[in-house]
Design a protein around this motif. Structure first.
Motif, PDB file in Angstrom:
ATOM      1  N   PRO A   1       0.865  -1.284  -0.024  1.00  0.00           N
ATOM      2  CA  PRO A   1       0.225   0.100   0.234  1.00  0.00           C
ATOM      3  C   PRO A   1       1.135   1.099  -0.496  1.00  0.00           C
ATOM      4  N   VAL A   2       0.269   2.012  -0.555  1.00  0.00           N
ATOM      5  CA  VAL A   2       1.339   3.327  -0.135  1.00  0.00           C
ATOM      6  C   VAL A   2       0.519   4.207  -0.374  1.00  0.00           C
ATOM      7  N   VAL A   3       0.415   4.923   1.361  1.00  0.00           N
ATOM      8  CA  VAL A   3      -0.225   6.321   1.953  1.00  0.00           C
ATOM      9  C   VAL A   3       0.540   7.555   1.249  1.00  0.00           C
ATOM     10  N   LEU A   4      -0.669   8.091   0.728  1.00  0.00           N
ATOM     11  CA  LEU A   4      -0.794   9.912   0.643  1.00  0.00           C
ATOM     12  C   LEU A   4      -0.492  11.048   1.262  1.00  0.00           C
ATOM     13  N   ASP A   5       0.122  11.989   0.765  1.00  0.00           N
ATOM     14  CA  ASP A   5      -0.274  12.604   1.651  1.00  0.00           C
ATOM     15  C   ASP A   5      -1.094  13.991   1.415  1.00  0.00           C
ATOM     16  N   GLY A   6      -0.576  15.300   1.161  1.00  0.00           N
ATOM     17  CA  GLY A   6      -1.312  16.154   0.278  1.00  0.00           C
ATOM     18  C   GLY A   6      -1.427  16.721  -0.426  1.00  0.00           C
TER      19      GLY A   6
ATOM     20  N   ARG B   1      -7.473  15.185   4.820  1.00  0.00           N
ATOM     21  CA  ARG B   1      -8.265  15.824   3.778  1.00  0.00           C
ATOM     22  C   ARG B   1      -7.173  17.809   3.887  1.00  0.00           C
ATOM     23  N   SER B   2      -6.304  18.367   2.685  1.00  0.00           N
ATOM     24  CA  SER B   2      -5.313  19.062   2.101  1.00  0.00           C
ATOM     25  C   SER B   2      -6.337  20.719   3.145  1.00  0.00           C
ATOM     26  N   ALA B   3      -5.557  20.929   3.788  1.00  0.00           N
ATOM     27  CA  ALA B   3      -6.333  22.661   3.667  1.00  0.00           C
ATOM     28  C   ALA B   3      -6.073  23.687   2.449  1.00  0.00           C
ATOM     29  N   GLU B   4      -5.239  22.389   1.232  1.00  0.00           N
ATOM     30  CA  GLU B   4      -4.941  23.247   0.083  1.00  0.00           C
ATOM     31  C   GLU B   4      -5.885  23.564  -0.890  1.00  0.00           C
ATOM     32  N   LYS B   5      -6.093  24.545  -1.630  1.00  0.00           N
ATOM     33  CA  LYS B   5      -8.011  25.580  -2.286  1.00  0.00           C
ATOM     34  C   LYS B   5      -7.911  23.726  -3.207  1.00  0.00           C
ATOM     35  N   GLY B   6      -7.063  23.163  -4.204  1.00  0.00           N
ATOM     36  CA  GLY B   6      -7.324  22.496  -4.834  1.00  0.00           C
ATOM     37  C   GLY B   6      -7.342  20.810  -3.995  1.00  0.00           C
ATOM     38  N   ALA B   7      -7.100  20.707  -3.453  1.00  0.00           N
ATOM     39  CA  ALA B   7      -7.169  19.361  -3.015  1.00  0.00           C
ATOM     40  C   ALA B   7      -8.633  18.823  -2.938  1.00  0.00           C
ATOM     41  N   SER B   8      -9.710  19.386  -2.002  1.00  0.00           N
ATOM     42  CA  SER B   8     -11.239  18.185  -2.997  1.00  0.00           C
ATOM     43  C   SER B   8     -10.745  17.703  -3.613  1.00  0.00           C
ATOM     44  N   LEU B   9     -10.636  18.872  -4.424  1.00  0.00           N
ATOM     45  CA  LEU B   9     -10.600  18.986  -6.225  1.00  0.00           C
ATOM     46  C   LEU B   9     -10.120  18.042  -7.152  1.00  0.00           C
ATOM     47  N   ALA B  10      -9.007  17.133  -6.619  1.00  0.00           N
ATOM     48  CA  ALA B  10      -7.802  16.403  -6.793  1.00  0.00           C
ATOM     49  C   ALA B  10      -8.701  15.197  -5.686  1.00  0.00           C
ATOM     50  N   LEU B  11      -9.113  15.409  -5.297  1.00  0.00           N
ATOM     51  CA  LEU B  11      -9.728  14.090  -4.362  1.00  0.00           C
ATOM     52  C   LEU B  11     -10.528  12.770  -4.610  1.00  0.00           C
ATOM     53  N   GLU B  12     -11.814  14.069  -5.333  1.00  0.00           N
ATOM     54  CA  GLU B  12     -12.653  14.085  -5.924  1.00  0.00           C
ATOM     55  C   GLU B  12     -12.442  13.038  -7.495  1.00  0.00           C
ATOM     56  N   GLU B  13     -11.640  14.001  -7.803  1.00  0.00           N
ATOM     57  CA  GLU B  13     -11.324  13.109  -9.378  1.00  0.00           C
ATOM     58  C   GLU B  13     -10.433  11.681  -8.999  1.00  0.00           C
ATOM     59  N   LEU B  14      -9.668  11.518  -7.715  1.00  0.00           N
ATOM     60  CA  LEU B  14      -8.885  10.621  -7.379  1.00  0.00           C
ATOM     61  C   LEU B  14      -9.949   9.633  -6.899  1.00  0.00           C
TER      62      LEU B  14
ATOM     63  N   PHE C   1      -8.697   9.211   6.018  1.00  0.00           N
ATOM     64  CA  PHE C   1      -9.452   9.411   7.191  1.00  0.00           C
ATOM     65  C   PHE C   1      -9.534  10.962   8.213  1.00  0.00           C
ATOM     66  N   ILE C   2      -8.701  11.851   7.726  1.00  0.00           N
ATOM     67  CA  ILE C   2      -8.113  12.692   8.552  1.00  0.00           C
ATOM     68  C   ILE C   2      -8.704  14.696   8.514  1.00  0.00           C
ATOM     69  N   ASP C   3      -9.272  14.928   8.849  1.00  0.00           N
ATOM     70  CA  ASP C   3      -9.247  16.174   8.670  1.00  0.00           C
ATOM     71  C   ASP C   3      -8.733  17.590   9.833  1.00  0.00           C
ATOM     72  N   MET C   4      -7.660  17.786   9.501  1.00  0.00           N
ATOM     73  CA  MET C   4      -7.482  18.038  10.696  1.00  0.00           C
ATOM     74  C   MET C   4      -6.841  19.784  10.118  1.00  0.00           C
ATOM     75  N   GLU C   5      -7.286  20.632   9.047  1.00  0.00           N
ATOM     76  CA  GLU C   5      -7.312  21.187   8.762  1.00  0.00           C
ATOM     77  C   GLU C   5      -5.341  22.129   8.227  1.00  0.00           C
ATOM     78  N   MET C   6      -4.774  20.218   8.275  1.00  0.00           N
ATOM     79  CA  MET C   6      -2.666  20.662   7.545  1.00  0.00           C
ATOM     80  C   MET C   6      -3.212  21.089   6.335  1.00  0.00           C
ATOM     81  N   ARG C   7      -1.910  21.537   6.198  1.00  0.00           N
ATOM     82  CA  ARG C   7      -1.392  21.677   4.852  1.00  0.00           C
ATOM     83  C   ARG C   7       0.744  22.442   4.850  1.00  0.00           C
ATOM     84  N   LEU C   8       0.538  21.064   5.830  1.00  0.00           N
ATOM     85  CA  LEU C   8       2.581  20.511   6.266  1.00  0.00           C
ATOM     86  C   LEU C   8       3.328  20.934   4.990  1.00  0.00           C
ATOM     87  N   GLY C   9       2.749  19.573   4.016  1.00  0.00           N
ATOM     88  CA  GLY C   9       3.140  18.469   3.292  1.00  0.00           C
ATOM     89  C   GLY C   9       4.246  17.746   3.908  1.00  0.00           C
TER      90      GLY C   9
END
Length: 352
Positions: free
Chosen positions: A259-264, A290-303, A308-316
């Motif tokens: 398995p490959v665990v994605l980040d943001g 769920r990265s707080a970066e604007k395009g994250a939700s769009l990219a996740l929807e495409e994927l 699992f986690i939504d902590m408003e993180m965007r550190l990378g």
């Protein structure tokens, strides 16, 4: 050297027959059906990936791909370019965000230089292509040949690490000042979305200057005209060395059936690219947060992935991927340690 075609062909589908067996096992656990939600789905996905209902946990590692970007010249970042090299060294020292979180979760971290604007960095795995990619606002980030070779080289290296270290799961992260600009351009090219829908603030870019960043991404797309059906063309023209390297890590992990665990956000862009190269990759992907970066939700929807986690993180850096690794252990414990209905003298409820 492995070719990209050979690499893509080596990524076989997960075993859906085993997934069905795992789903049957999970449905018999002594709990309300579906009550552990995504954890149940993860356990079944892991069974399908490992191709057995008797899989075990083991060592985990995050591969952090570091590179600088020529588009930094367009004033799209507030941090000095030197931060990439500084943080690469700090990752080796164990004092970055991802390193601290990895320590807490007993996960290994390997820092890989695929294009940092620096001399050779001590303790950093060296796959440096150049000291930063081209400025995508004025031309291509790299040639198609360089992009393909970097992807394949990183995939081969990760494959070797999985074998030599007995890794049972890997994750991806990145370091690169200005890399959210390149990632946004890639996501726009892949999803056919306007930059206004994708471009975010990155690492604290001033909100009153976001229009400038949007225009830089639009310019990169107009200048380079990446072919939306050609993944190598996309990453070569509007991506970067870190994004190509991350794509290679994903392909390498899937080729070894781990398995490959994605980040943001950056990892979503790389995952979109990897899925275009080898569609079977998708079943090996585990979203973390769920990265707080604007395009994250769009990219996740495409994927079509639900983190699992939504902590408003965007550190990378792979910080979200590290935090998700314990879910693999939790899924294993649920699958193997929970009692079953029949152990308690009960019959499985009949479906309505």
């Amino acid at each position: 050297m492995t070719s990209l075609t050979t690499l893509a062909q080596s990524i076989i589908p997960v075993d859906d027959e085993v997934r069905t067996l795992a789903e049957h096992h999970v449905s018999r656990l002594f709990k309300p059906v579906g009550s552990l939600g995504q954890l149940e789905q993860l356990a079944c996905q892991l069974s399908a990936i490992y191709r057995t209902t008797h899989w075990d946990i083991g060592p985990k590692k995050i591969f952090v791909m570091g590179a600088d970007h020529g588009v930094y010249e367009e004033d799209i970042a507030v941090s000095p370019r030197e931060v990439t090299a500084i943080q690469a060294i700090n990752t080796v020292k164990g004092v970055t965000g991802v390193a601290a979180l990895a320590f807490a979760n007993r996960v290994k971290v390997e820092m890989v230089d695929v294009g940092i604007d620096s001399d050779v960095l001590p303790g950093v795995t060296n796959f440096k292509v150049a000291r930063g990619s081209g400025n995508i606002a004025k031309g291509a980030a790299m040639s198609a040949e360089v992009a393909e070779k970097l992807i394949v080289d990183c995939a081969d290296y990760v494959s070797q690490c999985i074998d030599s270290e007995g890794l049972k799961a890997i994750g991806i992260g990145e370091l690169g000042v200005g890399n959210t600009t390149a990632a946004a351009a890639m996501v726009c090219a892949i999803t056919n979305q306007e930059p206004t829908e994708v471009v975010g603030l990155g690492a604290n870019f001033p909100s009153d200057r976001i229009e400038h960043k949007i225009e830089v991404v639009r310019q990169a797309l107009d200048v380079n005209c990446p072919n939306p059906t050609d993944p190598i063309d996309i990453v070569a023209k509007v991506g970067g060395f870190d994004l190509a390297g991350m794509t290679g890590v994903i392909l390498g992990g899937a080729s070894k059936q781990v398995p490959v665990v994605l980040d943001g956000f950056l990892s979503y862009a790389a995952a979109l690219l990897a899925c275009k190269i080898a569609p079977n990759v998708w079943d090996y992907l585990i979203p973390s947060h769920r990265s707080a970066e604007k395009g994250a939700s769009l990219a996740l929807e495409e994927l079509q992935l639900k983190p699992f986690i939504d902590m408003e993180m965007r550190l990378g850096e792979g910080s979200g991927a590290v935090l998700a690794m314990p879910f693999i252990d939790a899924a294993h414990a649920m699958y193997n340690r929970m009692a079953k209905m029949e152990d308690n003298g009960l019959e499985l409820p009949k479906p309505l």
